[in-house]
Scaffold this active site. Structure first.
Site, PDB file in Angstrom:
ATOM      1  CG  ASN A   1      49.338  62.639  59.711  1.00  0.00           C
ATOM      2  OD1 ASN A   1      48.848  61.524  59.483  1.00  0.00           O
ATOM      3  ND2 ASN A   1      48.597  63.703  59.921  1.00  0.00           N
TER       4      ASN A   1
ATOM      5  CD  GLU B   1      37.895  60.129  59.856  1.00  0.00           C
ATOM      6  OE1 GLU B   1      38.097  61.353  59.937  1.00  0.00           O
ATOM      7  OE2 GLU B   1      36.979  59.561  60.454  1.00  0.00           O
TER       8      GLU B   1
ATOM      9  CB  CYS C   1      44.019  65.871  59.323  1.00  0.00           C
ATOM     10  SG  CYS C   1      43.707  64.989  60.846  1.00  0.00           S
TER      11      CYS C   1
ATOM     12  CD  GLU D   1      39.135  56.380  61.474  1.00  0.00           C
ATOM     13  OE1 GLU D   1      40.074  57.035  61.959  1.00  0.00           O
ATOM     14  OE2 GLU D   1      39.302  55.482  60.628  1.00  0.00           O
TER      15      GLU D   1
END
Ligand code: NAD
Length: 479
Positions: A154, A250, A284, A456
């Site tokens: 994505n 993640e 997400c 992150e």
């Protein structure tokens, strides 16, 4: 265009039959033919990364790593349009959003270049311990070694960079396995880093199917750290396969946004339309569940629907397009089946809900229940549900009723309420008067519960890609 894995700077295209086609999700035109790596190539890539780590990257000074990163950012800036066009072709992302992704990617590399010079340890007060007199202790952060980076479709460029850039800043080497649906931008990125002066074995690229290359990559004994962005199901497999390796995951979410009675709807509504439907909800932290105070529910819903229907749906290559296809027909059909399932159980489609090939029109649902897939699972599609609430307690409870916890948005002018609610939400991050979908690349980002492990955001990724090493000195021995 035919592309293959890049190992120690070399791409060896041959006539093997194992290839995969990448198609443009909008018009099904062929974007690239991908030669799939076999296990021998995977092992060669890992061995080469391992050698390069021990012979080159481990001892490369910080100023040199910073310079390479800076040069890569400059090259990417020069080629912004090339990268944006390829993201739009391979992912079907509207061009305005692809350009935004490349601009964010440039920043990620620049943050990493700056942070490469800041990585440091601390001095330990050794004499705080009885018997610690005349001892000196300090720590350094040292690179972990070979990082396996596995990325989703994505944000094929920016999410690869959220792994590659901090890994280089820290002095690691990387084996990158990009999503098989969108490997072309990652392929171009690897070449760009080599051009920027990175030792070629510092970044190896393996192209292949996740289920074939993923397991041997994650299990390999010369991999020291696995950093993965993708779905919960794959995250579970990786966690099991990784054994003692350091792991960053993640994963997904079904992000809630809470709008209280004093929310600024002028600001919130257009932002939430973007937050729910940008890149067809394949984000997400896409706004999936909107909890709206009953006193403003009707007004919100009318305005939200009106603005959603104003989105320009079309060819992602057109400058004016806001909304384009999903990644493939299978994904659109799966999302449509979740809508149908909810409707059978009493939900209503307020607008949208029409699927044709890869396109699913922007869908607003009401009258949903907490056990429906459109609420309980990650939709990862242009589907958003609007749910009324009466009390703060009820809204917080509903928002927390999830296996996920990545980011949330809270809209209210009451700062006390905002902080109180933000504290109660079980999330990796909470935005106040901002949508859950907003992310900057320098803040800590990651989930709680089944949204992931680790963080992150360049500085935080570096922490997870380095080991703290202690050095102690017995000063008595010098007397
Ligand atoms: P995916 O999990 O299907 O694939 C991601 C990557 O994993 C791909 O490169 C794939 O080839 C690889 N893979 C598949 N099986 C594997 C295995 N057994 N071992 C190792 N690797 C394997 O995800 P996707 O469809 O590309 O992306 C969508 C998902 O990513 C969504 O769930 C979304 O929420 C999540 N995501 C999370 C974040 C975040 O930062 N939290 C950001 C973007 C996307």
């Amino acid at each position: 265009m035919k592309i293959a894995s890049i190992i120690n700077g070399a791409e060896s295209i041959d006539n093997r039959e194992e290839t995969l086609m990448v198609y443009n999700p909008h018009n099904q035109e062929r974007v690239a033919e991908v030669q799939l790596a076999d296990e021998n190539e995977l092992n060669a890539a890992i061995d080469n990364s391992y050698e390069t780590f021990h012979h080159t990257m481990k001892t490369m000074p910080a100023h040199k790593r910073a310079d390479i990163l800076l040069k890569a950012a400059e090259l990417l800036e020069d080629r912004l349009e090339d990268f944006a066009q390829i993201i739009t072709k391979e992912a079907g992302k509207p061009i305005q959003f692809s350009r935004a992704e490349v601009k964010r990617s440039m920043q990620v590399i620049r943050f990493a270049s700056e942070y490469a010079k800041q990585i440091s340890g601390e001095v330990i007060p050794m004499d705080a311990a009885i018997g610690g007199e005349n001892r000196f202790g300090f720590t350094k952060r040292v690179p972990v070694g070979v990082v396996a980076a596995i990325t989703p479709f994505n944000f094929p460029l920016n999410l690869s960079l959220h792994k590659i850039a901090p890994a280089i800043a820290a002095g690691n080497t990387i084996v990158l396995k990009p999503a098989e649906k969108t490997p072309v931008s990652a392929y171009m990125l690897v070449k760009l880093f080599h051009e920027a002066g990175l030792p070629v074995g510092g970044l190896n690229l393996v192209l292949g199917l996740g289920e074939e290359l993923g397991d041997p990559l994650v299990k390999h004994e010369k991999i020291h750290k696995v950093t993965f962005t993708g779905s919960l199901g794959v995250g579970r497999i990786i966690r099991e396969n990784a054994g003692f390796k350091k792991v960053t995951l993640e994963l997904g979410s079904n992000s809630p946004n809470l709008l209280f009675e004093d929310a600024d709807l002028e600001q919130a509504v257009p932002s939430l339309v973007k937050g729910a439907f940008a890149f067809s909800g394949q984000v997400c932290i896409s706004a999936q569940r909107l909890y709206v105070h009953r006193s403003i529910y009707d007004r919100f819903l009318d305005d939200f629907k009106k603005r959603t229907e104003e989105l320009v749906i079309g060819d992602p290559m057109d400058e004016a397009t806001d909304f384009g296809p999903m990644i493939n027909e299978e994904a659109a059909e799966r999302a449509k089946s979740w809508i149908d399932d909810a409707v059978i159980h009493g939900a209503k489609v307020h607008t949208g809900g029409e699927q044709n090939g890869t396109l699913l029109t922007p869908t607003i649902m009401t009258d949903v229940k907490s056990n429906m897939k459109v609420i309980a699972e990650e939709v990862f599609a242009p589907i958003v549900s609007v749910i009324p609430f009466d009390t703060e307690e009820e809204a917080v409870k509903a928002a927390n009723d999830s296996i996920y916890g990545l980011q949330a948005g809270v809209f209210t002018k009451d700062i006390n309420k905002a902080f109180r609610v933000a504290d109660k939400l079980e999330m990796g991050g909470v935005w106040i008067n901002e949508i859950s979908t907003y992310r900057q690349d320098n803040h800590p980002y990651g989930g709680v519960k089944q949204s992931g492990i680790g963080r992150e955001g360049v500085k935080y990724a570096v922490e997870d890609m380095t080991e703290m090493k202690f050095f102690g000195l017995n000063l008595d021995s010098y007397q």
